[in-house]
Design a protein around this motif. Sequence first.
Motif, mmCIF file in Angstrom:
data_model
loop_
_atom_site.group_PDB
_atom_site.id
_atom_site.type_symbol
_atom_site.label_atom_id
_atom_site.label_comp_id
_atom_site.label_asym_id
_atom_site.label_seq_id
_atom_site.Cartn_x
_atom_site.Cartn_y
_atom_site.Cartn_z
ATOM 1 N N PRO A 1 -9.420 -1.508 9.356
ATOM 2 C CA PRO A 1 -9.039 -1.228 7.987
ATOM 3 C C PRO A 1 -8.498 -2.480 7.299
ATOM 4 N N GLU A 2 -8.756 -2.558 6.031
ATOM 5 C CA GLU A 2 -8.309 -3.699 5.239
ATOM 6 C C GLU A 2 -6.819 -3.579 4.931
ATOM 7 N N LYS A 3 -6.098 -4.703 5.041
ATOM 8 C CA LYS A 3 -4.678 -4.729 4.699
ATOM 9 C C LYS A 3 -4.533 -5.116 3.242
ATOM 10 N N VAL A 4 -3.621 -4.416 2.543
ATOM 11 C CA VAL A 4 -3.393 -4.647 1.123
ATOM 12 C C VAL A 4 -1.906 -4.863 0.908
ATOM 13 N N LEU A 5 -1.539 -5.934 0.214
ATOM 14 C CA LEU A 5 -0.148 -6.168 -0.144
ATOM 15 C C LEU A 5 0.215 -5.225 -1.280
ATOM 16 N N LEU A 6 1.195 -4.351 -1.043
ATOM 17 C CA LEU A 6 1.570 -3.372 -2.052
ATOM 18 C C LEU A 6 2.662 -3.873 -2.982
ATOM 19 N N GLN A 7 3.614 -4.614 -2.437
ATOM 20 C CA GLN A 7 4.755 -5.003 -3.237
ATOM 21 C C GLN A 7 5.455 -6.205 -2.618
ATOM 22 N N LYS A 8 5.891 -7.127 -3.466
ATOM 23 C CA LYS A 8 6.756 -8.215 -3.037
ATOM 24 C C LYS A 8 8.133 -7.947 -3.611
ATOM 25 N N THR A 9 9.164 -8.161 -2.823
ATOM 26 C CA THR A 9 10.523 -7.973 -3.296
ATOM 27 C C THR A 9 11.449 -8.950 -2.590
ATOM 28 N N THR A 10 12.473 -9.378 -3.293
ATOM 29 C CA THR A 10 13.474 -10.249 -2.677
ATOM 30 C C THR A 10 14.558 -9.418 -2.004
ATOM 31 N N ASN A 11 14.599 -8.118 -2.295
ATOM 32 C CA ASN A 11 15.575 -7.222 -1.680
ATOM 33 C C ASN A 11 15.020 -6.657 -0.379
ATOM 34 N N VAL A 12 15.913 -6.240 0.482
ATOM 35 C CA VAL A 12 15.524 -5.602 1.736
ATOM 36 C C VAL A 12 15.102 -4.169 1.442
ATOM 37 N N ILE A 13 13.947 -3.773 1.940
ATOM 38 C CA ILE A 13 13.483 -2.395 1.801
ATOM 39 C C ILE A 13 14.184 -1.568 2.865
ATOM 40 N N THR A 14 14.961 -0.579 2.411
ATOM 41 C CA THR A 14 15.784 0.186 3.349
ATOM 42 C C THR A 14 15.249 1.570 3.641
ATOM 43 N N ASN A 15 14.361 2.085 2.810
ATOM 44 C CA ASN A 15 13.853 3.422 3.029
ATOM 45 C C ASN A 15 12.474 3.527 2.404
ATOM 46 N N VAL A 16 11.519 4.076 3.139
ATOM 47 C CA VAL A 16 10.150 4.237 2.642
ATOM 48 C C VAL A 16 9.705 5.662 2.904
ATOM 49 N N TYR A 17 9.020 6.243 1.920
ATOM 50 C CA TYR A 17 8.504 7.589 2.067
ATOM 51 C C TYR A 17 7.081 7.615 1.534
ATOM 52 N N TRP A 18 6.119 7.984 2.369
ATOM 53 C CA TRP A 18 4.727 8.123 1.933
ATOM 54 C C TRP A 18 4.544 9.517 1.364
ATOM 55 N N LEU A 19 4.101 9.606 0.116
ATOM 56 C CA LEU A 19 3.813 10.911 -0.484
ATOM 57 C C LEU A 19 2.492 11.452 0.038
ATOM 58 N N ASN A 20 1.505 10.572 0.069
ATOM 59 C CA ASN A 20 0.186 10.893 0.602
ATOM 60 C C ASN A 20 -0.504 9.556 0.874
ATOM 61 N N ASN A 21 -1.806 9.545 1.052
ATOM 62 C CA ASN A 21 -2.505 8.296 1.358
ATOM 63 C C ASN A 21 -2.479 7.288 0.215
ATOM 64 N N ASN A 22 -2.162 7.729 -0.993
ATOM 65 C CA ASN A 22 -2.228 6.850 -2.157
ATOM 66 C C ASN A 22 -0.885 6.470 -2.763
ATOM 67 N N TYR A 23 0.192 7.192 -2.427
ATOM 68 C CA TYR A 23 1.489 6.961 -3.055
ATOM 69 C C TYR A 23 2.578 6.703 -2.021
ATOM 70 N N MET A 24 3.433 5.728 -2.339
ATOM 71 C CA MET A 24 4.557 5.395 -1.483
ATOM 72 C C MET A 24 5.776 5.183 -2.374
ATOM 73 N N ILE A 25 6.929 5.679 -1.947
ATOM 74 C CA ILE A 25 8.188 5.465 -2.648
ATOM 75 C C ILE A 25 9.094 4.691 -1.704
ATOM 76 N N PHE A 26 9.800 3.687 -2.249
ATOM 77 C CA PHE A 26 10.740 2.964 -1.398
ATOM 78 C C PHE A 26 11.953 2.506 -2.182
#
Length: 85
Positions: A1-26
């Motif tokens: 599978p192809e890897k895709v960069l979703l987001q760059k951030t200078t903050n530490v990501i502390t919590n991630v939740y996948w809604l489905n295959n297309n949506y992610m909340i963090f």
Amino acid sequence: PEKVLLQKTTNVITNVYWLNNNYMIFIAGDIITITEIDVRGNVNTVTLPQTTVTLKDAKIFFHPEEKKLYILNQNSLMVSERLLP
């Protein structure tokens, strides 16, 4: 599978939740971001308005029937408006 960069951030990501295959909340720092991968390969990002409540160590949960986001931290429980149609 192809890897895709979703987001760059200078903050530490502390919590991630996948809604489905297309949506992610963090949570990154005190910012909640929703990321969508659409069928054309684009990444769409929405940042929710910041609250006065610190989100450090907060947990996020998505209720699929209500289509609302719940954010639980040490002092409060916050609930979003309906996020999906």
